[in-house]
Design a protein around this motif. Structure first.
Motif, PDB file in Angstrom:
ATOM      1  N   SER A 126       0.842  -1.195   0.000  1.00 54.98           N
ATOM      2  CA  SER A 126       0.000   0.000   0.000  1.00 54.98           C
ATOM      3  C   SER A 126       0.877   1.245   0.000  1.00 54.98           C
ATOM      4  O   SER A 126       2.039   1.202   0.403  1.00 54.98           O
ATOM      5  CB  SER A 126      -0.916  -0.009   1.235  1.00 54.98           C
ATOM      6  OG  SER A 126      -1.812   1.087   1.210  1.00 54.98           O
ATOM      7  N   CYS A 127       0.283   2.325  -0.452  1.00 52.67           N
ATOM      8  CA  CYS A 127       1.007   3.588  -0.544  1.00 52.67           C
ATOM      9  C   CYS A 127       0.063   4.724  -0.166  1.00 52.67           C
ATOM     10  O   CYS A 127      -1.132   4.669  -0.486  1.00 52.67           O
ATOM     11  CB  CYS A 127       1.521   3.768  -1.967  1.00 52.67           C
ATOM     12  SG  CYS A 127       2.258   5.362  -2.321  1.00 52.67           S
ATOM     13  N   ILE A 128       0.596   5.742   0.501  1.00 55.24           N
ATOM     14  CA  ILE A 128      -0.180   6.937   0.814  1.00 55.24           C
ATOM     15  C   ILE A 128       0.633   8.150   0.404  1.00 55.24           C
ATOM     16  O   ILE A 128       1.860   8.118   0.384  1.00 55.24           O
ATOM     17  CB  ILE A 128      -0.558   6.989   2.313  1.00 55.24           C
ATOM     18  CG1 ILE A 128      -1.629   8.050   2.569  1.00 55.24           C
ATOM     19  CG2 ILE A 128       0.678   7.219   3.189  1.00 55.24           C
ATOM     20  CD1 ILE A 128      -2.280   7.925   3.940  1.00 55.24           C
ATOM     21  N   ASN A 129      -0.115   9.198   0.050  1.00 54.05           N
ATOM     22  CA  ASN A 129       0.533  10.402  -0.478  1.00 54.05           C
ATOM     23  C   ASN A 129       1.282  10.095  -1.773  1.00 54.05           C
ATOM     24  O   ASN A 129       2.258  10.765  -2.118  1.00 54.05           O
ATOM     25  CB  ASN A 129       1.495  11.014   0.541  1.00 54.05           C
ATOM     26  CG  ASN A 129       1.689  12.497   0.321  1.00 54.05           C
ATOM     27  OD1 ASN A 129       0.822  13.177  -0.208  1.00 54.05           O
ATOM     28  ND2 ASN A 129       2.849  13.006   0.696  1.00 54.05           N
ATOM     29  N   CYS A 130       0.791   9.098  -2.478  1.00 50.05           N
ATOM     30  CA  CYS A 130       1.390   8.732  -3.756  1.00 50.05           C
ATOM     31  C   CYS A 130       1.130   9.859  -4.750  1.00 50.05           C
ATOM     32  O   CYS A 130       0.065  10.465  -4.726  1.00 50.05           O
ATOM     33  CB  CYS A 130       0.756   7.446  -4.309  1.00 50.05           C
ATOM     34  SG  CYS A 130       0.476   6.156  -3.105  1.00 50.05           S
ATOM     35  N   SER A 131       2.041  10.138  -5.615  1.00 48.64           N
ATOM     36  CA  SER A 131       1.862  11.231  -6.560  1.00 48.64           C
ATOM     37  C   SER A 131       0.784  10.909  -7.582  1.00 48.64           C
ATOM     38  O   SER A 131       0.160  11.801  -8.143  1.00 48.64           O
ATOM     39  CB  SER A 131       3.181  11.552  -7.263  1.00 48.64           C
ATOM     40  OG  SER A 131       3.708  10.397  -7.864  1.00 48.64           O
ATOM     41  N   TYR A 132       0.534   9.614  -7.818  1.00 45.75           N
ATOM     42  CA  TYR A 132      -0.451   9.226  -8.839  1.00 45.75           C
ATOM     43  C   TYR A 132      -1.825   8.975  -8.240  1.00 45.75           C
ATOM     44  O   TYR A 132      -2.810   8.871  -8.936  1.00 45.75           O
ATOM     45  CB  TYR A 132       0.023   7.983  -9.597  1.00 45.75           C
ATOM     46  CG  TYR A 132       0.501   6.846  -8.711  1.00 45.75           C
ATOM     47  CD1 TYR A 132      -0.380   5.905  -8.206  1.00 45.75           C
ATOM     48  CD2 TYR A 132       1.844   6.717  -8.381  1.00 45.75           C
ATOM     49  CE1 TYR A 132       0.055   4.879  -7.398  1.00 45.75           C
ATOM     50  CE2 TYR A 132       2.302   5.691  -7.572  1.00 45.75           C
ATOM     51  CZ  TYR A 132       1.400   4.777  -7.079  1.00 45.75           C
ATOM     52  OH  TYR A 132       1.842   3.757  -6.271  1.00 45.75           O
ATOM     53  N   ASP A 133      -1.878   8.860  -6.931  1.00 44.75           N
ATOM     54  CA  ASP A 133      -3.154   8.616  -6.259  1.00 44.75           C
ATOM     55  C   ASP A 133      -2.930   8.874  -4.779  1.00 44.75           C
ATOM     56  O   ASP A 133      -1.829   8.680  -4.275  1.00 44.75           O
ATOM     57  CB  ASP A 133      -3.639   7.184  -6.485  1.00 44.75           C
ATOM     58  CG  ASP A 133      -5.159   7.094  -6.390  1.00 44.75           C
ATOM     59  OD1 ASP A 133      -5.711   6.062  -6.802  1.00 44.75           O
ATOM     60  OD2 ASP A 133      -5.780   8.057  -5.917  1.00 44.75           O
ATOM     61  N   SER A 134      -3.969   9.274  -4.078  1.00 44.85           N
ATOM     62  CA  SER A 134      -3.768   9.563  -2.657  1.00 44.85           C
ATOM     63  C   SER A 134      -3.416   8.306  -1.881  1.00 44.85           C
ATOM     64  O   SER A 134      -2.584   8.326  -0.978  1.00 44.85           O
ATOM     65  CB  SER A 134      -5.024  10.224  -2.084  1.00 44.85           C
ATOM     66  OG  SER A 134      -6.146   9.384  -2.265  1.00 44.85           O
ATOM     67  N   THR A 135      -4.068   7.198  -2.221  1.00 43.37           N
ATOM     68  CA  THR A 135      -3.732   5.906  -1.634  1.00 43.37           C
ATOM     69  C   THR A 135      -3.784   4.846  -2.721  1.00 43.37           C
ATOM     70  O   THR A 135      -4.477   5.012  -3.735  1.00 43.37           O
ATOM     71  CB  THR A 135      -4.700   5.502  -0.508  1.00 43.37           C
ATOM     72  OG1 THR A 135      -6.031   5.426  -1.032  1.00 43.37           O
ATOM     73  CG2 THR A 135      -4.673   6.494   0.646  1.00 43.37           C
ATOM     74  N   ALA A 136      -3.066   3.783  -2.517  1.00 42.17           N
ATOM     75  CA  ALA A 136      -3.048   2.675  -3.468  1.00 42.17           C
ATOM     76  C   ALA A 136      -2.853   1.374  -2.700  1.00 42.17           C
ATOM     77  O   ALA A 136      -2.229   1.366  -1.632  1.00 42.17           O
ATOM     78  CB  ALA A 136      -1.940   2.862  -4.495  1.00 42.17           C
ATOM     79  N   TYR A 137      -3.396   0.302  -3.262  1.00 42.15           N
ATOM     80  CA  TYR A 137      -3.321  -1.001  -2.601  1.00 42.15           C
ATOM     81  C   TYR A 137      -3.019  -2.091  -3.625  1.00 42.15           C
ATOM     82  O   TYR A 137      -3.467  -2.022  -4.764  1.00 42.15           O
ATOM     83  CB  TYR A 137      -4.651  -1.349  -1.918  1.00 42.15           C
ATOM     84  CG  TYR A 137      -5.043  -0.398  -0.818  1.00 42.15           C
ATOM     85  CD1 TYR A 137      -5.840   0.708  -1.079  1.00 42.15           C
ATOM     86  CD2 TYR A 137      -4.605  -0.611   0.491  1.00 42.15           C
ATOM     87  CE1 TYR A 137      -6.198   1.580  -0.063  1.00 42.15           C
ATOM     88  CE2 TYR A 137      -4.959   0.261   1.506  1.00 42.15           C
ATOM     89  CZ  TYR A 137      -5.750   1.357   1.216  1.00 42.15           C
ATOM     90  OH  TYR A 137      -6.099   2.218   2.224  1.00 42.15           O
ATOM     91  N   ALA A 138      -2.284  -3.089  -3.172  1.00 44.82           N
ATOM     92  CA  ALA A 138      -2.136  -4.292  -3.975  1.00 44.82           C
ATOM     93  C   ALA A 138      -3.472  -5.022  -4.008  1.00 44.82           C
ATOM     94  O   ALA A 138      -4.250  -4.976  -3.039  1.00 44.82           O
ATOM     95  CB  ALA A 138      -1.057  -5.187  -3.370  1.00 44.82           C
ATOM     96  N   ASP A 139      -3.736  -5.708  -5.095  1.00 43.65           N
ATOM     97  CA  ASP A 139      -5.006  -6.429  -5.225  1.00 43.65           C
ATOM     98  C   ASP A 139      -5.207  -7.430  -4.092  1.00 43.65           C
ATOM     99  O   ASP A 139      -6.334  -7.668  -3.652  1.00 43.65           O
ATOM    100  CB  ASP A 139      -5.062  -7.159  -6.576  1.00 43.65           C
ATOM    101  CG  ASP A 139      -5.232  -6.198  -7.744  1.00 43.65           C
ATOM    102  OD1 ASP A 139      -4.966  -6.620  -8.884  1.00 43.65           O
ATOM    103  OD2 ASP A 139      -5.631  -5.036  -7.516  1.00 43.65           O
ATOM    104  N   SER A 140      -4.111  -8.006  -3.610  1.00 39.87           N
ATOM    105  CA  SER A 140      -4.206  -9.060  -2.602  1.00 39.87           C
ATOM    106  C   SER A 140      -4.701  -8.553  -1.242  1.00 39.87           C
ATOM    107  O   SER A 140      -5.117  -9.352  -0.399  1.00 39.87           O
ATOM    108  CB  SER A 140      -2.842  -9.737  -2.424  1.00 39.87           C
ATOM    109  OG  SER A 140      -1.857  -8.773  -2.075  1.00 39.87           O
ATOM    110  N   VAL A 141      -4.674  -7.230  -1.028  1.00 38.54           N
ATOM    111  CA  VAL A 141      -5.080  -6.694   0.282  1.00 38.54           C
ATOM    112  C   VAL A 141      -6.260  -5.731   0.185  1.00 38.54           C
ATOM    113  O   VAL A 141      -6.743  -5.262   1.219  1.00 38.54           O
ATOM    114  CB  VAL A 141      -3.901  -6.002   0.988  1.00 38.54           C
ATOM    115  CG1 VAL A 141      -2.706  -6.947   1.098  1.00 38.54           C
ATOM    116  CG2 VAL A 141      -3.512  -4.708   0.295  1.00 38.54           C
ATOM    117  N   LYS A 142      -6.711  -5.438  -1.015  1.00 40.74           N
ATOM    118  CA  LYS A 142      -7.831  -4.503  -1.164  1.00 40.74           C
ATOM    119  C   LYS A 142      -9.046  -5.001  -0.408  1.00 40.74           C
ATOM    120  O   LYS A 142      -9.397  -6.171  -0.464  1.00 40.74           O
ATOM    121  CB  LYS A 142      -8.179  -4.332  -2.651  1.00 40.74           C
ATOM    122  CG  LYS A 142      -7.281  -3.374  -3.389  1.00 40.74           C
ATOM    123  CD  LYS A 142      -7.702  -3.236  -4.848  1.00 40.74           C
ATOM    124  CE  LYS A 142      -6.767  -2.312  -5.586  1.00 40.74           C
ATOM    125  NZ  LYS A 142      -7.091  -2.226  -7.030  1.00 40.74           N
ATOM    126  N   GLY A 143      -9.682  -4.085   0.319  1.00 43.88           N
ATOM    127  CA  GLY A 143     -10.864  -4.427   1.096  1.00 43.88           C
ATOM    128  C   GLY A 143     -10.548  -4.965   2.483  1.00 43.88           C
ATOM    129  O   GLY A 143     -11.439  -5.087   3.324  1.00 43.88           O
TER     130      GLY A 143
END
Length: 126
Positions: free
Chosen positions: A49-66
């Protein structure tokens, strides 16, 4: 000096929850993306996961989404990873990492991230 210090790992049964913390210092928090990665024995380091990403505020790997939620307390320069409904395959050493938001980086490529913590072990029993 840049420092990232993880905490909150431990042993939990499948279906349980843990919250990891990454306390940061030595850089301007708003100027950096903060990511969580994990590495299981014999496997490559995987972006979670990532926060404050330049391309999106947050991002998640598919394996952990939700199941996982990343958040931050900017006043404390700390990033959290709330992990719910944990599975045995989530067992790994979890690392937080930082990279300047203007740099060329991606959650898929751990080698592009500049700074790393020492890691915290998460073990999920079945």
């Amino acid at each position: 000096d840049v420092q990232l210090v993880e905490s909150g790992g431990g042993l939990v049964q499948a279906g349980g929850s843990l919250r990891l913390s990454c306390a940061t210092s030595g850089f301007t928090f708003d100027d950096y993306a903060i990511g969580w990665f994990r590495q299981a024995p014999g496997k490559e380091r995987e972006g979670v996961s990532c926060i404050n990403c330049s391309y999106d505020s947050t991002a998640y790997a598919d394996s952990v989404k939700g199941r996982f939620t990343i958040s931050s307390d900017n006043a404390k320069n700390t990033v959290y990873l709330q992990m719910n409904n944990l599975k045995p395959e989530d067992t790994a050493v979890y690392y937080c990492a930082a990279v300047g938001r203007q740099a060329d980086y991606d959650l898929k490529y751990a080698t592009l991230w500049s700074y790393w913590g020492q890691g915290t072990q998460v073990t999920v029993s079945s």
